[in-house]
Scaffold this motif. Structure first.
Motif, PDB file in Angstrom:
ATOM      1  N   VAL A 115       8.438  -5.230 -18.414  1.00 39.45           N
ATOM      2  CA  VAL A 115       7.883  -4.442 -17.315  1.00 39.45           C
ATOM      3  C   VAL A 115       7.478  -5.424 -16.223  1.00 39.45           C
ATOM      4  O   VAL A 115       6.753  -6.376 -16.483  1.00 39.45           O
ATOM      5  CB  VAL A 115       6.642  -3.633 -17.773  1.00 39.45           C
ATOM      6  N   GLN A 116       7.981  -5.184 -15.022  1.00 33.15           N
ATOM      7  CA  GLN A 116       7.676  -6.057 -13.888  1.00 33.15           C
ATOM      8  C   GLN A 116       7.292  -5.195 -12.693  1.00 33.15           C
ATOM      9  O   GLN A 116       7.600  -4.010 -12.658  1.00 33.15           O
ATOM     10  CB  GLN A 116       8.898  -6.880 -13.498  1.00 33.15           C
ATOM     11  N   PHE A 117       6.662  -5.805 -11.715  1.00 35.05           N
ATOM     12  CA  PHE A 117       6.427  -5.114 -10.450  1.00 35.05           C
ATOM     13  C   PHE A 117       6.700  -6.086  -9.323  1.00 35.05           C
ATOM     14  O   PHE A 117       6.691  -7.296  -9.494  1.00 35.05           O
ATOM     15  CB  PHE A 117       5.013  -4.522 -10.363  1.00 35.05           C
ATOM     16  N   ARG A 118       6.973  -5.498  -8.156  1.00 30.04           N
ATOM     17  CA  ARG A 118       7.247  -6.289  -6.958  1.00 30.04           C
ATOM     18  C   ARG A 118       6.647  -5.538  -5.775  1.00 30.04           C
ATOM     19  O   ARG A 118       6.806  -4.330  -5.650  1.00 30.04           O
ATOM     20  CB  ARG A 118       8.761  -6.427  -6.793  1.00 30.04           C
ATOM     21  N   HIS A 119       5.916  -6.270  -4.950  1.00 30.34           N
ATOM     22  CA  HIS A 119       5.449  -5.673  -3.699  1.00 30.34           C
ATOM     23  C   HIS A 119       5.216  -6.775  -2.682  1.00 30.34           C
ATOM     24  O   HIS A 119       4.693  -7.822  -2.980  1.00 30.34           O
ATOM     25  CB  HIS A 119       4.223  -4.781  -3.875  1.00 30.34           C
ATOM     26  N   GLY A 120       5.675  -6.496  -1.478  1.00 30.01           N
ATOM     27  CA  GLY A 120       5.504  -7.434  -0.378  1.00 30.01           C
ATOM     28  C   GLY A 120       4.164  -7.224   0.298  1.00 30.01           C
ATOM     29  O   GLY A 120       3.316  -6.451  -0.156  1.00 30.01           O
ATOM     30  N   LEU A 121       3.978  -7.897   1.405  1.00 29.95           N
ATOM     31  CA  LEU A 121       2.710  -7.844   2.134  1.00 29.95           C
ATOM     32  C   LEU A 121       2.370  -6.422   2.571  1.00 29.95           C
ATOM     33  O   LEU A 121       1.254  -5.945   2.356  1.00 29.95           O
ATOM     34  CB  LEU A 121       2.760  -8.779   3.352  1.00 29.95           C
ATOM     35  N   PHE A 122       3.319  -5.732   3.166  1.00 21.15           N
ATOM     36  CA  PHE A 122       3.074  -4.363   3.634  1.00 21.15           C
ATOM     37  C   PHE A 122       2.754  -3.435   2.463  1.00 21.15           C
ATOM     38  O   PHE A 122       1.828  -2.622   2.538  1.00 21.15           O
ATOM     39  CB  PHE A 122       4.281  -3.852   4.428  1.00 21.15           C
ATOM     40  N   MET A 125      -0.768  -4.044   1.282  1.00 24.26           N
ATOM     41  CA  MET A 125      -1.764  -3.430   2.166  1.00 24.26           C
ATOM     42  C   MET A 125      -1.907  -1.937   1.884  1.00 24.26           C
ATOM     43  O   MET A 125      -2.997  -1.390   1.983  1.00 24.26           O
ATOM     44  CB  MET A 125      -1.389  -3.655   3.633  1.00 24.26           C
ATOM     45  N   LEU A 126      -0.803  -1.291   1.511  1.00 24.95           N
ATOM     46  CA  LEU A 126      -0.834   0.141   1.243  1.00 24.95           C
ATOM     47  C   LEU A 126      -1.127   0.462  -0.218  1.00 24.95           C
ATOM     48  O   LEU A 126      -1.323   1.629  -0.571  1.00 24.95           O
ATOM     49  CB  LEU A 126       0.496   0.783   1.641  1.00 24.95           C
ATOM     50  N   GLY A 127      -1.123  -0.540  -1.081  1.00 27.83           N
ATOM     51  CA  GLY A 127      -1.396  -0.300  -2.498  1.00 27.83           C
ATOM     52  C   GLY A 127      -0.235   0.327  -3.227  1.00 27.83           C
ATOM     53  O   GLY A 127      -0.425   1.195  -4.083  1.00 27.83           O
ATOM     54  N   THR A 128       0.970  -0.088  -2.911  1.00 29.95           N
ATOM     55  CA  THR A 128       2.166   0.470  -3.532  1.00 29.95           C
ATOM     56  C   THR A 128       3.120  -0.659  -3.902  1.00 29.95           C
ATOM     57  O   THR A 128       2.846  -1.822  -3.629  1.00 29.95           O
ATOM     58  CB  THR A 128       2.857   1.480  -2.592  1.00 29.95           C
ATOM     59  N   GLY A 129       4.228  -0.322  -4.518  1.00 26.71           N
ATOM     60  CA  GLY A 129       5.210  -1.332  -4.862  1.00 26.71           C
ATOM     61  C   GLY A 129       6.328  -0.743  -5.707  1.00 26.71           C
ATOM     62  O   GLY A 129       6.411   0.461  -5.922  1.00 26.71           O
ATOM     63  N   THR A 130       7.172  -1.626  -6.199  1.00 24.91           N
ATOM     64  CA  THR A 130       8.309  -1.253  -7.032  1.00 24.91           C
ATOM     65  C   THR A 130       8.025  -1.646  -8.466  1.00 24.91           C
ATOM     66  O   THR A 130       7.653  -2.786  -8.733  1.00 24.91           O
ATOM     67  CB  THR A 130       9.594  -1.963  -6.536  1.00 24.91           C
ATOM     68  N   LEU A 131       8.211  -0.708  -9.384  1.00 28.92           N
ATOM     69  CA  LEU A 131       8.053  -0.959 -10.804  1.00 28.92           C
ATOM     70  C   LEU A 131       9.435  -1.127 -11.404  1.00 28.92           C
ATOM     71  O   LEU A 131      10.330  -0.319 -11.151  1.00 28.92           O
ATOM     72  CB  LEU A 131       7.321   0.200 -11.477  1.00 28.92           C
ATOM     73  N   ILE A 132       9.621  -2.208 -12.166  1.00 32.46           N
ATOM     74  CA  ILE A 132      10.920  -2.519 -12.769  1.00 32.46           C
ATOM     75  C   ILE A 132      10.753  -2.465 -14.279  1.00 32.46           C
ATOM     76  O   ILE A 132       9.948  -3.198 -14.844  1.00 32.46           O
ATOM     77  CB  ILE A 132      11.420  -3.903 -12.324  1.00 32.46           C
ATOM     78  N   ILE A 133      11.527  -1.575 -14.909  1.00 29.60           N
ATOM     79  CA  ILE A 133      11.457  -1.394 -16.357  1.00 29.60           C
ATOM     80  C   ILE A 133      12.798  -1.786 -16.949  1.00 29.60           C
ATOM     81  O   ILE A 133      13.834  -1.235 -16.570  1.00 29.60           O
ATOM     82  CB  ILE A 133      11.128   0.067 -16.720  1.00 29.60           C
TER      83      ILE A 133
END
Length: 173
Positions: A115-122, A125-133
């Motif tokens: 399980v991984q996640f990725r999120h850039g600066l923007f 700031m918004l409290g979101t990202g991509t979840l990689i399973i």
């Protein structure tokens, strides 16, 4: 019981139920505001400069174009957002999408290998990202715009770790 509780097994526990982050609604809202402003301006100009019988068809045409733009660019996206579900239970991860045509995937906890996640600066700031399973049988699955992706990642990681520990404690390998 409502959705998603009605799709769970009798002894399955719901841990998390999320829709995508609200940021995916940003452009539909901007489109709604701009389309309404342009339609209002056009209707005002038509009402001011056109007389009698010519005014009505122009106003109806402006209203029809506005309605088409709002349904196509705004309502469809809002319905898509509302009908997308990311669900974690104590046994599996469920993803459901669609209104007329439903699609879904269930990933048992025992099949998740990473399980991984990725999120850039923007995204941060918004409290979101991509979840990689990553599961043991397929390409990694990426889910964009997961709200509070770090917390979801931690929850999912702990559920996978607890499932692995439970199998190794009971003698399964």
């Amino acid at each position: 019981m409502g959705y998603p509780e009605d799709v769970l097994a009798p002894d399955e526990q719901l841990l998390l139920h999320r829709h995508p982050h609200w940021k995916m609604l940003f452009w539909p809202v901007v489109t709604l505001i701009v389309a309404t402003a342009v339609a209002g301006f056009g209707a005002g100009m038509a009402a001011r400069h056109l007389e009698g019988a010519a005014r009505t068809p122009v106003l109806v045409a402006i209203l029809v174009v506005w309605a088409i733009v709002v349904v196509w660019r705004c309502a469809a996206r809002i319905i898509s957002w509302k009908s997308t579900h990311f669900i974690i239970t104590d046994r599996r991860v469920l993803i459901r999408q669609g209104v007329l045509t439903h699609t879904g995937i269930d990933i048992p906890m025992s099949r998740i290998s990473s399980v991984q996640f990725r999120h850039g600066l923007f995204d941060r700031m918004l409290g979101t990202g991509t979840l990689i399973i990553e599961s043991s049988s397929a390409e990694p699955l990426e889910y964009d715009d997961i709200p509070q992706v770090q917390r979801v990642h931690a929850l999912l990681y702990h559920e996978v770790f607890d499932a692995d520990r439970g199998r190794s404690d009971s003698g399964y390998r």
